[in-house]
Design a protein around this motif. Structure first.
Motif, PDB file in Angstrom:
ATOM      1  N   ASP A   1      -9.406  16.364  26.534  1.00 41.14           N
ATOM      2  CA  ASP A   1      -9.259  15.224  25.791  1.00 41.14           C
ATOM      3  C   ASP A   1     -10.595  14.686  25.098  1.00 41.14           C
ATOM      4  O   ASP A   1     -10.202  13.869  23.954  1.00 41.14           O
ATOM      5  CB  ASP A   1      -8.800  14.196  26.933  1.00 41.14           C
ATOM      6  CG  ASP A   1      -8.876  12.809  26.574  1.00 41.14           C
ATOM      7  OD1 ASP A   1      -7.745  12.464  25.579  1.00 41.14           O
ATOM      8  OD2 ASP A   1      -9.563  11.927  26.738  1.00 41.14           O
ATOM      9  N   GLU A   2     -11.549  14.817  25.785  1.00 41.04           N
ATOM     10  CA  GLU A   2     -12.773  14.429  25.283  1.00 41.04           C
ATOM     11  C   GLU A   2     -13.307  14.934  24.151  1.00 41.04           C
ATOM     12  O   GLU A   2     -14.081  14.440  23.271  1.00 41.04           O
ATOM     13  CB  GLU A   2     -14.079  14.380  26.215  1.00 41.04           C
ATOM     14  CG  GLU A   2     -14.340  15.831  26.632  1.00 41.04           C
ATOM     15  CD  GLU A   2     -13.700  16.226  27.982  1.00 41.04           C
ATOM     16  OE1 GLU A   2     -13.995  17.390  28.490  1.00 41.04           O
ATOM     17  OE2 GLU A   2     -12.522  15.793  28.427  1.00 41.04           O
TER      18      GLU A   2
ATOM     19  N   TYR B   1     -17.511   7.836  29.485  1.00 45.57           N
ATOM     20  CA  TYR B   1     -16.129   8.809  29.421  1.00 45.57           C
ATOM     21  C   TYR B   1     -14.949   8.167  30.224  1.00 45.57           C
ATOM     22  O   TYR B   1     -13.870   8.006  30.073  1.00 45.57           O
ATOM     23  CB  TYR B   1     -16.261  10.092  29.188  1.00 45.57           C
ATOM     24  CG  TYR B   1     -15.012  10.723  29.110  1.00 45.57           C
ATOM     25  CD1 TYR B   1     -14.156  10.501  27.784  1.00 45.57           C
ATOM     26  CD2 TYR B   1     -14.391  11.561  30.023  1.00 45.57           C
ATOM     27  CE1 TYR B   1     -13.052  11.345  27.811  1.00 45.57           C
ATOM     28  CE2 TYR B   1     -13.072  12.103  29.700  1.00 45.57           C
ATOM     29  CZ  TYR B   1     -12.416  11.987  28.857  1.00 45.57           C
ATOM     30  OH  TYR B   1     -11.088  12.760  28.652  1.00 45.57           O
TER      31      TYR B   1
ATOM     32  N   ALA C   1     -17.491  11.062  24.525  1.00 45.25           N
ATOM     33  CA  ALA C   1     -16.382  11.665  23.850  1.00 45.25           C
ATOM     34  C   ALA C   1     -16.474  11.748  22.409  1.00 45.25           C
ATOM     35  O   ALA C   1     -17.207  10.856  21.972  1.00 45.25           O
ATOM     36  CB  ALA C   1     -15.209  10.989  24.232  1.00 45.25           C
TER      37      ALA C   1
ATOM     38  N   GLN D   1      -3.625  12.380  18.540  1.00 47.44           N
ATOM     39  CA  GLN D   1      -2.665  12.488  19.692  1.00 47.44           C
ATOM     40  C   GLN D   1      -2.475  13.752  20.494  1.00 47.44           C
ATOM     41  O   GLN D   1      -2.373  14.091  21.378  1.00 47.44           O
ATOM     42  CB  GLN D   1      -1.432  11.758  19.604  1.00 47.44           C
ATOM     43  CG  GLN D   1      -1.814  10.190  19.240  1.00 47.44           C
ATOM     44  CD  GLN D   1      -2.364   9.464  20.069  1.00 47.44           C
ATOM     45  OE1 GLN D   1      -1.920   9.757  21.472  1.00 47.44           O
ATOM     46  NE2 GLN D   1      -3.289   8.816  20.151  1.00 47.44           N
ATOM     47  N   ASP D   2      -2.371  14.763  19.263  1.00 46.38           N
ATOM     48  CA  ASP D   2      -1.926  16.108  19.793  1.00 46.38           C
ATOM     49  C   ASP D   2      -2.969  17.094  19.546  1.00 46.38           C
ATOM     50  O   ASP D   2      -2.751  18.318  19.355  1.00 46.38           O
ATOM     51  CB  ASP D   2      -0.855  16.790  18.712  1.00 46.38           C
ATOM     52  CG  ASP D   2      -1.272  16.499  17.427  1.00 46.38           C
ATOM     53  OD1 ASP D   2      -2.274  15.994  17.086  1.00 46.38           O
ATOM     54  OD2 ASP D   2      -0.354  17.042  16.394  1.00 46.38           O
TER      55      ASP D   2
ATOM     56  N   ARG E   1     -11.053  15.148  21.419  1.00 49.78           N
ATOM     57  CA  ARG E   1     -10.248  14.567  20.300  1.00 49.78           C
ATOM     58  C   ARG E   1     -11.033  13.785  19.423  1.00 49.78           C
ATOM     59  O   ARG E   1     -11.937  12.887  19.720  1.00 49.78           O
ATOM     60  CB  ARG E   1      -9.276  13.479  20.972  1.00 49.78           C
ATOM     61  CG  ARG E   1      -7.815  14.501  21.987  1.00 49.78           C
ATOM     62  CD  ARG E   1      -6.705  13.460  22.056  1.00 49.78           C
ATOM     63  NE  ARG E   1      -7.268  12.410  22.834  1.00 49.78           N
ATOM     64  CZ  ARG E   1      -6.709  11.257  22.563  1.00 49.78           C
ATOM     65  NH1 ARG E   1      -6.132  10.811  21.654  1.00 49.78           N
ATOM     66  NH2 ARG E   1      -7.541   9.934  23.730  1.00 49.78           N
TER      67      ARG E   1
ATOM     68  N   HIS F   1     -13.440   3.464  26.209  1.00 47.50           N
ATOM     69  CA  HIS F   1     -11.930   3.748  26.379  1.00 47.50           C
ATOM     70  C   HIS F   1     -10.945   2.920  26.923  1.00 47.50           C
ATOM     71  O   HIS F   1     -11.698   1.950  27.859  1.00 47.50           O
ATOM     72  CB  HIS F   1     -11.837   4.990  26.958  1.00 47.50           C
ATOM     73  CG  HIS F   1     -12.684   6.018  26.392  1.00 47.50           C
ATOM     74  ND1 HIS F   1     -12.159   6.869  25.413  1.00 47.50           N
ATOM     75  CD2 HIS F   1     -14.036   6.546  26.762  1.00 47.50           C
ATOM     76  CE1 HIS F   1     -13.403   8.055  24.982  1.00 47.50           C
ATOM     77  NE2 HIS F   1     -14.314   7.514  26.103  1.00 47.50           N
TER      78      HIS F   1
END
Length: 176
Positions: A27-28, A89, A62, A21-22, A30, A115
């Motif tokens: 974002d892709e 994505y 991702a 999450q962090d 993570r 997703h």
């Protein structure tokens, strides 16, 4: 998970397993958490046990979707190549529908790893009136990580339309 011995075309729509999450950066990028890695392996075993080994895998580009695919694919007897697609994505349900319409007609089984909210909305879009009502209700609410929706379609991929497949199962991986 529901399976059949006939040659009905099947598509499994899978939301990636739990991701960090962090994460810093885009974002892709993570990656999966330890729980996510367990979930992905569980999904692979569940699919293999049910006798579902995809002929084609369409996977978002991702990191978390590619990792989910790599870990779940370890459960399959045969090597299945992933078609990693950038458009998955940020896909819409319409994008997923168009990708499925482009699948070779000789293919009987497809796995899409993507997703939320695209996966649940795609399952809802494709679900025909004779779909299991509780499963339709479930995807209407959105789905947690490592959840798959199983749909069966009687006709060719090229003629797949909204409400053109029967939603026959929704399976949620346990949070290990």
């Amino acid at each position: 998970m529901t399976t059949h011995a006939d040659r009905t075309r099947r598509v499994v729509l899978l939301r990636h397993a739990q991701a960090q999450q962090d994460a810093r950066g885009p974002d892709e990028l993570r990656a999966l958490t330890e729980v996510g890695r367990h979930q992905a392996r569980w999904v692979g075993q569940a699919l293999a046990t049910a006798g579902f080994e995809p002929e084609v895998a369409l996977v978002s580009s991702a990191v978390r979707t590619r990792e989910t695919w790599q870990l779940l694919a370890e459960a399959f007897e045969h090597e299945v190549d992933a078609d990693v697609r950038d458009e998955l994505y940020s896909a819409t349900p319409g994008t997923v529908l168009e990708l499925l319409r482009g699948v070779d007609e000789r293919v009987r089984s497809v796995l899409v790893v993507g997703h939320e909210p695209t996966i649940s909305r795609s399952a809802y879009l494709l679900a025909s009136e004779d779909s299991n009502e509780s499963y339709v209700d479930r995807v209407t609410l959105g789905i947690p990580t490592a959840t798959l929706a199983v749909l069966e379609l009687p006709g060719p991929w090229a003629r797949l339309d909204p409400q053109g497949a029967r939603l026959v199962d929704v399976v949620v991986a346990p949070k290990h």
